[in-house]
Design a protein around this motif. Structure first.
Motif, PDB file in Angstrom:
ATOM      1  N   PHE A 287       0.837  -1.205   0.000  1.00 23.01           N
ATOM      2  CA  PHE A 287       0.000   0.000   0.000  1.00 23.01           C
ATOM      3  C   PHE A 287       0.871   1.254   0.000  1.00 23.01           C
ATOM      4  CE2 PHE A 287      -1.844   3.488   2.420  1.00 23.01           C
ATOM      5  CZ  PHE A 287      -3.081   3.670   1.798  1.00 23.01           C
ATOM      6  N   ILE A 288       1.882   1.278   0.861  1.00 24.78           N
ATOM      7  CA  ILE A 288       2.768   2.442   0.947  1.00 24.78           C
ATOM      8  C   ILE A 288       3.542   2.625  -0.353  1.00 24.78           C
ATOM      9  CG2 ILE A 288       4.814   3.380   2.106  1.00 24.78           C
ATOM     10  CD1 ILE A 288       3.815   2.018   4.681  1.00 24.78           C
ATOM     11  N   ARG A 289       4.048   1.520  -0.911  1.00 18.87           N
ATOM     12  CA  ARG A 289       4.819   1.606  -2.157  1.00 18.87           C
ATOM     13  C   ARG A 289       3.964   2.154  -3.297  1.00 18.87           C
ATOM     14  NH1 ARG A 289       6.179  -3.206  -2.313  1.00 18.87           N
ATOM     15  NH2 ARG A 289       8.128  -2.943  -1.162  1.00 18.87           N
ATOM     16  N   ASP A 290       2.733   1.677  -3.409  1.00 15.32           N
ATOM     17  CA  ASP A 290       1.859   2.129  -4.492  1.00 15.32           C
ATOM     18  C   ASP A 290       1.378   3.559  -4.268  1.00 15.32           C
ATOM     19  OD1 ASP A 290       2.140  -0.312  -5.713  1.00 15.32           O
ATOM     20  OD2 ASP A 290       0.262  -1.142  -4.940  1.00 15.32           O
ATOM     21  N   ALA A 291       0.954   3.866  -3.032  1.00 12.92           N
ATOM     22  CA  ALA A 291       0.446   5.208  -2.750  1.00 12.92           C
ATOM     23  C   ALA A 291       1.536   6.262  -2.879  1.00 12.92           C
ATOM     24  CB  ALA A 291      -0.158   5.248  -1.343  1.00 12.92           C
ATOM     25  N   GLY A 292       2.760   5.886  -2.503  1.00  8.50           N
ATOM     26  CA  GLY A 292       3.873   6.833  -2.558  1.00  8.50           C
ATOM     27  C   GLY A 292       4.667   6.771  -3.844  1.00  8.50           C
ATOM     28  N   GLN A 293       4.265   5.876  -4.772  1.00  6.03           N
ATOM     29  CA  GLN A 293       5.021   5.685  -6.023  1.00  6.03           C
ATOM     30  C   GLN A 293       6.512   5.529  -5.694  1.00  6.03           C
ATOM     31  OE1 GLN A 293       3.944   5.419  -9.589  1.00  6.03           O
ATOM     32  NE2 GLN A 293       2.410   4.648  -8.153  1.00  6.03           N
ATOM     33  N   GLU A 294       6.782   4.582  -4.834  1.00  2.94           N
ATOM     34  CA  GLU A 294       8.137   4.394  -4.326  1.00  2.94           C
ATOM     35  C   GLU A 294       8.993   3.564  -5.286  1.00  2.94           C
ATOM     36  OE1 GLU A 294       9.551   5.917  -2.115  1.00  2.94           O
ATOM     37  OE2 GLU A 294       8.053   6.724  -0.757  1.00  2.94           O
ATOM     38  N   TYR A 295       9.437   4.252  -6.316  1.00  2.00           N
ATOM     39  CA  TYR A 295      10.322   3.659  -7.314  1.00  2.00           C
ATOM     40  C   TYR A 295      11.471   4.629  -7.554  1.00  2.00           C
ATOM     41  CZ  TYR A 295       6.348   0.605  -7.924  1.00  2.00           C
ATOM     42  OH  TYR A 295       5.320  -0.280  -7.678  1.00  2.00           O
ATOM     43  N   GLY A 296      12.685   4.119  -7.663  1.00  4.44           N
ATOM     44  CA  GLY A 296      13.875   4.954  -7.720  1.00  4.44           C
ATOM     45  C   GLY A 296      13.921   5.888  -8.915  1.00  4.44           C
ATOM     46  N   THR A 297      14.325   7.155  -8.679  1.00  6.40           N
ATOM     47  CA  THR A 297      14.476   8.134  -9.756  1.00  6.40           C
ATOM     48  C   THR A 297      15.561   7.703 -10.724  1.00  6.40           C
ATOM     49  OG1 THR A 297      13.808   9.902  -8.270  1.00  6.40           O
ATOM     50  CG2 THR A 297      14.953  10.563 -10.266  1.00  6.40           C
ATOM     51  N   VAL A 298      16.645   7.110 -10.199  1.00  6.49           N
ATOM     52  CA  VAL A 298      17.788   6.717 -11.025  1.00  6.49           C
ATOM     53  C   VAL A 298      17.604   5.327 -11.602  1.00  6.49           C
ATOM     54  CG1 VAL A 298      20.266   6.238 -11.016  1.00  6.49           C
ATOM     55  CG2 VAL A 298      19.376   8.228  -9.791  1.00  6.49           C
ATOM     56  N   THR A 299      17.220   4.357 -10.762  1.00  8.60           N
ATOM     57  CA  THR A 299      17.197   2.954 -11.177  1.00  8.60           C
ATOM     58  C   THR A 299      15.829   2.458 -11.602  1.00  8.60           C
ATOM     59  OG1 THR A 299      16.756   2.166  -8.929  1.00  8.60           O
ATOM     60  CG2 THR A 299      19.071   2.477  -9.561  1.00  8.60           C
ATOM     61  N   GLY A 300      14.764   3.089 -11.106  1.00  8.80           N
ATOM     62  CA  GLY A 300      13.418   2.593 -11.369  1.00  8.80           C
ATOM     63  C   GLY A 300      13.037   1.419 -10.492  1.00  8.80           C
ATOM     64  N   ARG A 301      13.938   0.992  -9.621  1.00  3.36           N
ATOM     65  CA  ARG A 301      13.660  -0.145  -8.743  1.00  3.36           C
ATOM     66  C   ARG A 301      12.624   0.212  -7.688  1.00  3.36           C
ATOM     67  NH1 ARG A 301      19.716  -1.856  -6.942  1.00  3.36           N
ATOM     68  NH2 ARG A 301      19.803   0.399  -6.635  1.00  3.36           N
ATOM     69  N   GLY A 302      11.756  -0.751  -7.372  1.00  4.86           N
ATOM     70  CA  GLY A 302      10.817  -0.560  -6.283  1.00  4.86           C
ATOM     71  C   GLY A 302      11.562  -0.463  -4.963  1.00  4.86           C
ATOM     72  N   ARG A 303      11.198   0.524  -4.149  1.00  4.43           N
ATOM     73  CA  ARG A 303      11.866   0.692  -2.858  1.00  4.43           C
ATOM     74  C   ARG A 303      11.245  -0.225  -1.809  1.00  4.43           C
ATOM     75  NH1 ARG A 303      11.113   6.782  -4.077  1.00  4.43           N
ATOM     76  NH2 ARG A 303      12.988   7.266  -5.267  1.00  4.43           N
ATOM     77  N   ARG A 304      12.067  -0.654  -0.881  1.00  7.10           N
ATOM     78  CA  ARG A 304      11.581  -1.395   0.270  1.00  7.10           C
ATOM     79  C   ARG A 304      10.901  -0.398   1.218  1.00  7.10           C
ATOM     80  NH1 ARG A 304      17.227  -3.719   2.070  1.00  7.10           N
ATOM     81  NH2 ARG A 304      16.022  -4.806   3.679  1.00  7.10           N
TER      82      ARG A 304
END
Length: 429
Positions: A287-304
């Motif tokens: 939920f936090i990852r999707d709501a916060g769009q937690e993906y790296g600006t440089v790598t595009g990797r999903g953040r923990r």
């Protein structure tokens, strides 16, 4: 003095770029002091999204001087691409200056970065493979090439020829193809020609500005616990993101730093490997990852993603001598019935309130949580603290109480306007 340091208080990605943009409009100089294009700052304003990796985010303000400091390592092609991209979006930018003492990142740095990460096998650090670590290695080994040498044709040719011989031997040891001098020299000479007008002795500019009581903003990259000395080693970067790095990477002394704001999310994220006590590997984390769009600006990797860790924040406050907090992404948690906050750790049958310096000990800790009422609704329309739900206000107060550091600014969305200044006296003073 009117100096301000913006530092990441967690593991990076705390939305520092937005704060540098917002406060950069009030500064005469914005200088970034560490890292390279392994960091990413995103600024959203006027319906446009700007992505910075090397250029200080304050460059969006025409009257501001944006300085790439001596503590940075610079990929010339990456810098030029970033400048061209930004100019295509906005023609009236601030003035760019590049420290003659900043080190240059070359293709062999990127190649060695990837080869070294591959050689670690299961113990990968999670590097971006942008060549940052190997460039800092060369700096420490005193074989790096600095921007001042890079833009002087005769000096660059001699230095580059010698260094490339050494680097090709390193590549051969890894079983990798070597690089051709003439091809690379021609390509990078063209980059040097374009960058030459921007390169100067920036330390004097910053020192003079501080002495003249001008507003100088020091822009940090990454976060406190990625610091080479103070972070969760070896899962760290190769430079000094902490506030002390503002002195090391710009040429000012410690007494030149007045206010220091630590930027922290209302939760915690981490990219790459390493211990993360409050990580949520469940539907709340998603939920936090999707709501916060937690993906790296440089790598595009999903953040923990995980709950807010006040043990981290207390240690960050001490390491950085923080004047105040900038709490970001409070809006992302909206909709959760309950929110949790880690206040201490269980460790070897007892409880501790600090981060063990030994990474293997840190990997053993378990968080002790306090649970609080969540909140709902669209926080992004709030423009003063009293506009926030009462439970969100209590959340902010709890952070203040448990860390001993006041909240100076609250960010409730990515746009410039979605910012609540709580304590203006903690900004420029």
């Amino acid at each position: 003095m009117q100096t301000l340091v913006i530092v990441g208080a967690q593991w990076g990605d705390e939305a520092k770029g937005k704060l540098v943009d917002v406060l950069g409009s009030q500064a005469e100089i914005v200088v970034r002091y560490s890292g390279g294009n392994n960091a990413g700052h995103t600024v959203i304003t006027g319906g446009k999204t700007y992505k910075f990796q090397l250029i200080p985010a304050g460059i969006l303000h025409p009257g501001t001087v944006a300085i790439v400091g001596s503590g940075m390592v610079v990929d010339p092609k990456g810098l030029l691409d970033e400048l061209d991209r930004t100019l295509a979006q906005k023609s009236d930018l601030g003035t760019l200056k590049i420290s003659s003492a900043a080190h240059v990142v070359f293709p062999y740095h990127r190649m060695l970065d990837a080869l070294e990460e591959e050689a670690r096998g299961e113990n990968k650090i999670g590097t971006t493979s942008r060549g940052i670590g190997p460039a800092y290695q060369d700096k420490v080994a005193r074989i790096g090439i600095r921007m001042g040498e890079f833009v002087e044709p005769a000096i660059f040719e001699t230095r580059f020829r010698d260094v490339l011989k050494y680097k090709n031997r390193e590549l051969e040891m890894h079983g990798s193809p070597t690089l051709d001098f003439d091809t690379l020299f021609s390509e990078y000479t063209a980059y040097a020609d374009r960058l030459r007008p921007f390169v100067c002795d920036t330390e004097v500019l910053v020192q003079d500005a501080v002495a003249a009581n001008k507003r100088v903003l020091f822009e940090g990259a990454q976060g406190t616990f990625l610091d080479l000395d103070s972070g969760t080693y070896p899962y760290v970067t190769s430079s000094h993101p902490i506030a002390g790095g503002a002195c090391l990477g710009t040429g000012v002394g410690p007494r030149a730093l007045k206010n220091i704001l630590g930027v922290a999310k209302a939760y915690t994220t981490r990219v790459g490997s390493g211990p993360f006590p409050t990580e949520l590997d469940d539907e709340v984390g998603e939920f936090i990852r999707d709501a916060g769009q937690e993906y790296g600006t440089v790598t595009g990797r999903g953040r923990r993603c995980g709950w807010l860790d006040l043990v981290l924040l207390r240690q960050s406050a001490r390491l950085n001598s923080l004047s105040g907090w900038v709490l970001t992404r409070l809006d992302v948690l909206s909709g959760l019935e309950k929110v949790k906050v880690a206040t201490k750790y269980r460790y070897e049958g007892g409880e501790i309130e600090h981060i063990p310096q030994n990474i293997w000990d840190f990997a053993k800790v378990e968080p002790v949580y306090d649970e609080m009422e969540g909140w709902s609704g669209n926080l992004r329309t709030a423009r003063k603290l009293s506009d926030l739900p009462a439970s969100a206000q209590r959340y902010l107060q709890y952070v203040e109480e448990m860390t001993g550091v006041p909240v100076a600014i609250v960010s409730i969305g990515p746009d410039r306007d979605e910012t609540i200044v709580v304590r203006p006296d903690l900004i420029w003073g």
